[in-house]
Scaffold this active site. Structure first.
Site, PDB file in Angstrom:
ATOM      1  N   GLU A 180       0.804  -1.230   0.000  1.00 51.87           N
ATOM      2  CA  GLU A 180       0.000   0.000   0.000  1.00 51.87           C
ATOM      3  C   GLU A 180       0.838   1.282   0.000  1.00 51.87           C
ATOM      4  O   GLU A 180       0.753   2.082   0.953  1.00 51.87           O
ATOM      5  CB  GLU A 180      -0.957   0.023   1.193  1.00 51.87           C
ATOM      6  N   GLU A 382      -5.385  -8.530   1.242  1.00 49.56           N
ATOM      7  CA  GLU A 382      -6.045  -8.141   2.503  1.00 49.56           C
ATOM      8  C   GLU A 382      -7.507  -7.851   2.227  1.00 49.56           C
ATOM      9  O   GLU A 382      -7.851  -7.208   1.229  1.00 49.56           O
ATOM     10  CB  GLU A 382      -5.449  -6.853   3.113  1.00 49.56           C
TER      11      GLU A 382
HETATM   12  C1  BGC Z   1      -3.002  -2.071   5.933  1.00 46.40           C
HETATM   13  C2  BGC Z   1      -3.022  -2.764   7.281  1.00 46.40           C
HETATM   14  C3  BGC Z   1      -4.113  -2.161   8.149  1.00 46.40           C
HETATM   15  C4  BGC Z   1      -5.440  -2.349   7.478  1.00 46.40           C
HETATM   16  C5  BGC Z   1      -6.624  -1.802   8.261  1.00 46.40           C
HETATM   17  C6  BGC Z   1      -4.360  -1.786   5.388  1.00 46.40           C
HETATM   18  O1  BGC Z   1      -4.345  -0.483   4.929  1.00 46.40           O
HETATM   19  O2  BGC Z   1      -2.186  -2.751   5.025  1.00 46.40           O
HETATM   20  O3  BGC Z   1      -1.760  -2.648   7.849  1.00 46.40           O
HETATM   21  O4  BGC Z   1      -4.115  -2.704   9.427  1.00 46.40           O
HETATM   22  O5  BGC Z   1      -5.428  -1.728   6.231  1.00 46.40           O
HETATM   23  O6  BGC Z   1      -6.529  -0.423   8.422  1.00 46.40           O
END
Ligand code: BGC
Length: 482
Positions: A180, A382
């Site tokens: 990111e 994610e």
């Molecule tokens: C990030 C994580 C973060 C998650 C929730 C993503 O932007 O890679 O590190 O915990 O979002 O905010």
């Protein structure tokens, strides 16, 4: 110690059961700074996030990541949780300040040994390791010399990638170079709510270019180290829409936000160029258009896969005045000519983010429309949501809103990419839940819980939630391959 979670948890509900294509990989993700703790152990050097978290007022409740989930001292327990969950793959990150405490130079043997053991433990548990090289923990000496505003940081990152590639390259299944870069650029350098806390607004753009260059140099370094695994980047994608589609100003600023959140990170990697903005916005990306073609050639090195993080869509309205960003209050937001608008039609997560799974399909559709022919296989690196989970007296954590979120999002993504779906053509190969366990949620400290596993931050006891049991059941329900 892991709390007993075999007590009855309900994992069936009104949510859909995602239909998994054969060979589709299911995993869970974490990041070093958010879970490891042990910030002074094993010769680790300080990071920019350590310095930022120590500044009064930077993190909610004054929380720090000094202990976090204490994963640094609990690897066997955490790998056992992953093994019992049954995931195909585990995404973790390598802390740069553990490997190169000064941000350059020879490797710190103790730092490498930690990841060496972790990788071996994962492989012994039958779990494919996906290693992210940069999940935001810049070594402090590099931060002091300008961090990502300094082109030299990209060169140092290439060297770091070579060191880790040499040490772990025979065993890592997949490499993510940078996680990111959009969030680091916008939150860290633009708005000042993440490390290093700079409020440069559009003057933050060089931080984007240097992270992308770092990505490209890392791809080259890993390939030069002949690593066995595939190589990709992780970008966060949020489909952007104007609050009022009939307002030319809303439409214009939505286009600007789409560019600075999504396209300036995906276009150069996948198409080898920065996007152009129309009309009066045209000059806003000049800092990026000034980059030499030789840099773009490095940034657009062909990839083995593309990592996509999805959390929520974004709605943009013209007009300044609001200070709220998705990740916290950012005073600098008020100086921008646009603001984030609400999504009253959707329920929200603990963070206040809209729960809008159909927009996940939109994100994938945009990937197909924008990058068809240039898009390698995609992994959702994610996807998840925070909710204020509690361990009930009975010992269970009934996080049904998270189960509902995960099931509906995975379902929406798979529906979108299936034959005849609106994102048909995107070769979606896998999905990682964010996150394996509750952890240090950056500016929000320990106030936002994203885990499949509950962590009591006083006792560090881990308790698998209903969402963990849901994912475990989904994994076990797959037909066994001979
Ligand atoms: C990030 C994580 C973060 C998650 C929730 C993503 O932007 O890679 O590190 O915990 O979002 O905010």
């Amino acid at each position: 110690m892991t709390a007993d979670s075999t007590l009855s948890v309900q994992t069936e509900g009104p949510w859909p059961v995602p239909v998994l294509p054969e060979g589709f990989s299911l995993g869970a993700a974490t990041a070093a700074y958010q879970i490891e703790g042990g910030t002074r152990d094993g010769g680790r050097g300080p990071s920019g996030w350590d310095a930022f978290a120590a500044l009064p007022g930077s993190i909610l409740n004054g929380d720090t990541a000094d202990v976090a989930c204490d994963h640094y001292h609990r690897v066997p327990e955490d790998v056992a949780l992953l093994k019992d969950l049954g995931v195909d793959a585990y995404r973790f990150s390598v802390a740069w300040p553990r490997i190169q405490p000064e941000g350059s130079g020879p490797a710190n043997a103790a730092g490498l040994a930690f990841y060496d053991r972790l990788v071996d433990d994962l492989l012994a548990a039958g779990i494919a390791p996906m290693a992210t090289l940069y999940h935001w923990d810049t070594p402090l000496p590099l931060e002091h010399s300008g961090g990502w505003l300094n082109r030299a940081t990209a060169e140092r990152f290439g060297e770091f990638a070579a060191v880790v590639g040499d040490a772990l390259g025979d065993r890592i299944d997949k490499w993510v170079t940078v996680n990111e870069p959009a969030t680091v650029t916008l939150n860290g350098y633009g708005l000042g709510i993440h490390a290093p806390g700079k409020e440069l607004l559009f003057d933050a753009l060089p931080a984007a270019h240097h992270q992308l260059l770092a990505h490209g140099l890392a791809v080259q370094a890993l390939r030069a180290a002949s690593v066995a695994g595939g190589i990709g980047i992780t970008n966060v994608h949020s489909p952007v829409s104007p609050a009022d589609p009939s307002s030319p100003a809303d439409v214009l600023y939505a286009e600007l936000f789409d560019a600075v959140h999504n396209r300036i990170f995906a276009d150069p990697v996948l198409l080898g160029r920065y996007p152009q903005l129309p009309g009066e916005l045209a000059g806003m990306l000049d800092a990026l258009h000034a980059a030499p073609q030789t840099d773009l050639d490095v940034i657009s090195e062909p990839l083995d896969f593309y990592g996509l993080n999805y959390y929520a869509p974004t709605r943009i309205a013209a007009g300044s005045g609001a200070e709220s960003s998705p990740d916290g209050i950012a005073a600098a937001m008020a100086a921008l000519p646009f603001r984030l608008a609400d999504w009253p039609e959707y329920p929200t997560t603990g963070f206040g983010w809209p729960v809008a799974p159909e927009h996940f399909g939109t994100a994938l559709e945009q990937m197909r429309d924008r990058y068809a022919g240039h898009l390698p296989p995609v992994y959702i690196t994610e996807n998840g949501a925070s909710f204020p989970d509690e361990v009930a007296d009975s010992g269970v954590v009934q996080d049904h809103r998270r189960v509902d979120f995960l099931a509906r999002h995975l379902h929406s993504a798979l529906e979108a990419v299936k034959p005849g779906g609106r994102a048909e053509g995107v070769d979606l190969r896998g999905w990682f839940a964010w996150s394996l366990m509750d952890n240090f949620e950056w500016a929000a400290g320990y106030s936002q819980r994203f885990g499949l596993v509950h962590v009591d931050f006083d006792t560090l006891v881990r308790t698998p939630k209903a969402s963990y049991h849901w994912l475990r059941g989904l994994i076990r329900s797959r037909p066994r391959t001979p």
